[in-house]
Design a protein around this motif. Structure first.
Motif, PDB file in Angstrom:
ATOM      1  N   SER A   1      55.505 -15.070 195.864  1.00 20.53           N
ATOM      2  CA  SER A   1      55.100 -16.331 196.462  1.00 20.53           C
ATOM      3  C   SER A   1      53.644 -16.269 196.876  1.00 20.53           C
ATOM      4  O   SER A   1      53.161 -15.220 197.317  1.00 20.53           O
ATOM      5  CB  SER A   1      55.981 -16.647 197.686  1.00 20.53           C
ATOM      6  N   ILE A   2      52.939 -17.402 196.739  1.00 20.95           N
ATOM      7  CA  ILE A   2      51.582 -17.572 197.248  1.00 20.95           C
ATOM      8  C   ILE A   2      51.638 -18.719 198.251  1.00 20.95           C
ATOM      9  O   ILE A   2      52.045 -19.833 197.910  1.00 20.95           O
ATOM     10  CB  ILE A   2      50.575 -17.904 196.127  1.00 20.95           C
ATOM     11  N   VAL A   3      51.249 -18.439 199.500  1.00 31.13           N
ATOM     12  CA  VAL A   3      51.351 -19.420 200.582  1.00 31.13           C
ATOM     13  C   VAL A   3      49.953 -19.753 201.083  1.00 31.13           C
ATOM     14  O   VAL A   3      49.198 -18.861 201.476  1.00 31.13           O
ATOM     15  CB  VAL A   3      52.214 -18.897 201.741  1.00 31.13           C
ATOM     16  N   ARG A   4      49.619 -21.060 201.078  1.00 24.51           N
ATOM     17  CA  ARG A   4      48.338 -21.534 201.615  1.00 24.51           C
ATOM     18  C   ARG A   4      48.528 -21.996 203.040  1.00 24.51           C
ATOM     19  O   ARG A   4      49.484 -22.690 203.373  1.00 24.51           O
ATOM     20  CB  ARG A   4      47.803 -22.699 200.781  1.00 24.51           C
ATOM     21  N   GLY A   5      47.589 -21.603 203.898  1.00 20.69           N
ATOM     22  CA  GLY A   5      47.636 -22.017 205.277  1.00 20.69           C
ATOM     23  C   GLY A   5      47.033 -23.401 205.483  1.00 20.69           C
ATOM     24  O   GLY A   5      46.382 -23.949 204.577  1.00 20.69           O
ATOM     25  N   PRO A   6      47.252 -23.953 206.668  1.00 19.51           N
ATOM     26  CA  PRO A   6      48.022 -23.386 207.769  1.00 19.51           C
ATOM     27  C   PRO A   6      49.497 -23.283 207.395  1.00 19.51           C
ATOM     28  O   PRO A   6      50.040 -24.175 206.751  1.00 19.51           O
ATOM     29  CB  PRO A   6      47.818 -24.385 208.907  1.00 19.51           C
ATOM     30  N   ALA A   7      50.121 -22.192 207.823  1.00 21.17           N
ATOM     31  CA  ALA A   7      51.514 -21.961 207.466  1.00 21.17           C
ATOM     32  C   ALA A   7      52.222 -21.216 208.589  1.00 21.17           C
ATOM     33  O   ALA A   7      51.599 -20.479 209.363  1.00 21.17           O
ATOM     34  CB  ALA A   7      51.617 -21.175 206.160  1.00 21.17           C
ATOM     35  N   ASP A   8      53.529 -21.414 208.663  1.00 23.08           N
ATOM     36  CA  ASP A   8      54.379 -20.738 209.642  1.00 23.08           C
ATOM     37  C   ASP A   8      55.705 -20.483 208.954  1.00 23.08           C
ATOM     38  O   ASP A   8      56.409 -21.424 208.576  1.00 23.08           O
ATOM     39  CB  ASP A   8      54.561 -21.627 210.875  1.00 23.08           C
ATOM     40  N   LEU A   9      56.047 -19.212 208.744  1.00 25.39           N
ATOM     41  CA  LEU A   9      57.254 -18.888 207.990  1.00 25.39           C
ATOM     42  C   LEU A   9      58.019 -17.749 208.650  1.00 25.39           C
ATOM     43  O   LEU A   9      57.442 -16.901 209.332  1.00 25.39           O
ATOM     44  CB  LEU A   9      56.906 -18.547 206.546  1.00 25.39           C
TER      45      LEU A   9
END
Length: 528
Positions: free
Chosen positions: A160-168
């Motif tokens: 997975s590639i997650v772009r911020g802003p993020a909260d996981l």
């Protein structure tokens, strides 16, 4: 009968070498004689253990020398069995120890890597003495990405590639709860059933590549790029849909899924080398520019600036670096299809401006996106840079809508000036946005203003930042937007060069680096 002869007969019995009559006779003797029964069971146990451990030793590619039974007495054979048993046991034990040392644990951990410029905080629900290694998520771990990008590698092969802003948060079953963020997933066949949950949606993989967007104040979305997924809203109206490649859904009013266009331009598929950003250099063969940079929309049609209006309103000119875009005084604008940085997410916008000393226009928007319709529910739905005429000359400024700041250094001197705005996504103790402006690589003194005439009298409410793409009058990122200002028959004669938009707040050193080298890398162009 001697002890050796007894043990030899028992060994032949176990090896199946006795004829039927001798076998019946020996078994009858064993049943009558407790001592023979004890010897028999010793040989059975040893033979069974020897066979099991010999197989284990063979799996380790351990070879034993071939020994002839004719060269060994019965006692020697039993001692050989015991010796080989001990040797095999030691080899198997060594293999187990090596496996514990060299092979990763099978717990459902997730390896995490972050891109340069990322601001990341990881917390765990386990005791302090059981904390996992750095940049590792275990069940119950929570990762809050204020800005930047992270790569997640699950033990089952999911990437997975997650772009911020993020909260996981990683759940105990190895699935993911995405409270906020824009995440792309590639799920191998062995991990079919992998599930991503948001506050409004549940997405279960059926062997595919897909993306999920979860952002407060916006509909949660799923985009399927390959294979299939099952998607269902969370709520009383939940109804599961099976989506094939090319489909996309958002959670609409009433908690039902509604069809939306597939949008790959929101999802990164590789960890970038810098913070995600778009860059328009204006060095193209035509007057307008395609974008570059580390961003899923970079180089795509959606982010290209295209002139609308009078075809003679723009021309190419010598820029601060290479070519620049200049206006001719005619009214026109150059919109893109990219929605810009939305919500209260961190951002940086930077560009070069050249303005003649004879310019007398009162104000002009340079670059902006969002909506300029101010309401009590959202007093700051826009983000834009502008020029304004004051007593001392023309100065640069930045606006969110009702809250805006005006510079104090005039730039109408027919020279190139670099203007950068950095917003951290946070608020200062007095409630105002944490915002810093830079002119020519140095912090600029700004005068803050609040327009409360058309919104709530509560001044604190004016400081809420919520750049939107869905409010009335909202526009995508546009160069020189003319629908946000009063009707005019002409516009400022100016030139603009090297427009950058970062999805992060740059540091003072990075802004100065951008001013000096037109890049965050010192190996690129330099500012003479």
């Amino acid at each position: 009968m001697s002890q050796n002869e007894v043990e030899a007969r028992i060994q032949h019995l176990i090896d199946g070498k006795l004829d039927p009559d001798a076998r019946v006779t020996l078994l009858a003797e064993i049943e009558r004689d407790p001592q023979l029964l004890e010897i028999y069971w010793d040989y059975v146990v040893l033979d069974s253990a020897f066979k099991r451990l010999s197989r284990s030793a063979a799996s380790l590619q351990v070879e034993s020398p071939l020994l002839s039974e004719r060269d060994l007495g019965r006692r020697q054979k039993r001692q050989l069995h015991l010796s080989l048993l001990a040797t095999a046991a030691l080899l198997v034990l060594a293999a187990v120890l090596l496996r514990l040392i060299l092979v990763p644990s099978s717990n459902p951990g997730v390896a995490l890597r972050s891109s340069p410029g990322s601001v990341l905080e990881i917390s765990h629900s386990v005791a302090e003495d059981k904390q996992p290694p750095p940049e590792t998520l275990v069940p119950g771990s929570r990762a809050r990405l204020e800005q930047g990008t992270v790569e997640l590698t699950f033990e089952n092969g999911v990437q997975s590639i997650v772009r911020g802003p993020a909260d996981l948060t990683l759940h105990a079953d190895g699935n993911l709860y995405l409270q906020a963020g824009t995440a792309w997933f590639n799920v191998p066949e062995k991990a079919v059933g992998f599930t991503v949950k948001t506050a409004d949606m549940v997405v279960t993989d059926l062997g595919t590549t897909f993306g999920v967007r979860s952002q407060e104040g916006f509909p949660h979305e799923v985009h399927v790029f390959g294979g299939r997924v099952e998607a269902s809203p969370r709520g009383p109206a939940s109804a599961t849909e099976t989506l094939n490649a090319g489909a996309a859904r958002a959670v609409g009013l009433g908690g039902r899924l509604r069809e939306i266009p597939l949008d790959p331009n929101q999802f990164l598929t590789n960890l970038p080398k810098t913070s995600p950003h778009l860059h328009w250099s204006f060095d193209d063969g035509e007057a307008f520019s395609d974008s570059q940079g580390e961003h899923p929309a970079a180089g795509n049609e959606v982010s290209a600036l295209k002139g609308l209006g009078n075809t003679k309103a723009f021309r190419r000119t010598g820029g601060r670096f290479g070519q620049a875009l200049a206006t001719t005084g005619k009214v026109a604008q150059a919109p893109s299809g990219w929605s810009g940085v939305l919500g209260d997410a961190p951002r940086t916008i930077a560009h070069w401006i050249k303005l003649g000393s004879g310019e007398r226009e009162a104000s002009h928007v340079l670059v902006g996106w969002g909506s300029h319709t101010l309401t009590p529910f959202n007093p700051n739905p826009a983000f834009l840079t502008f020029l304004r005429r004051v007593d001392e000359g023309t100065v640069p400024g930045v606006s969110f809508g009702s809250y805006y700041l005006i510079g104090t250094t005039p730039i109408d001197d027919d020279r190139w000036h670099h203007f950068a705005v950095v917003y951290t996504g946070r608020q200062l103790p007095d409630g105002t946005p944490d915002l810093t402006c830079y002119l020519d690589g140095r912090p600029e003194t700004m005068i803050s203003k609040v327009n409360l005439s058309s919104i709530s009298p509560d001044e604190q409410g004016a400081f809420t930042i919520q750049t939107t793409k869905s409010a009335p009058g909202a526009i995508n990122l546009t160069l020189l937007p003319n629908n946000w200002v009063r009707t005019r028959s002409s516009q400022m004669a100016l030139a603009i060069d090297e427009l950058f938009v970062f999805e992060s707040s740059l540091s003072a050193a990075e802004v100065h680096q951008l001013y000096q080298h037109n890049s965050l890398s010192q190996t690129d162009k330099s500012n003479p």
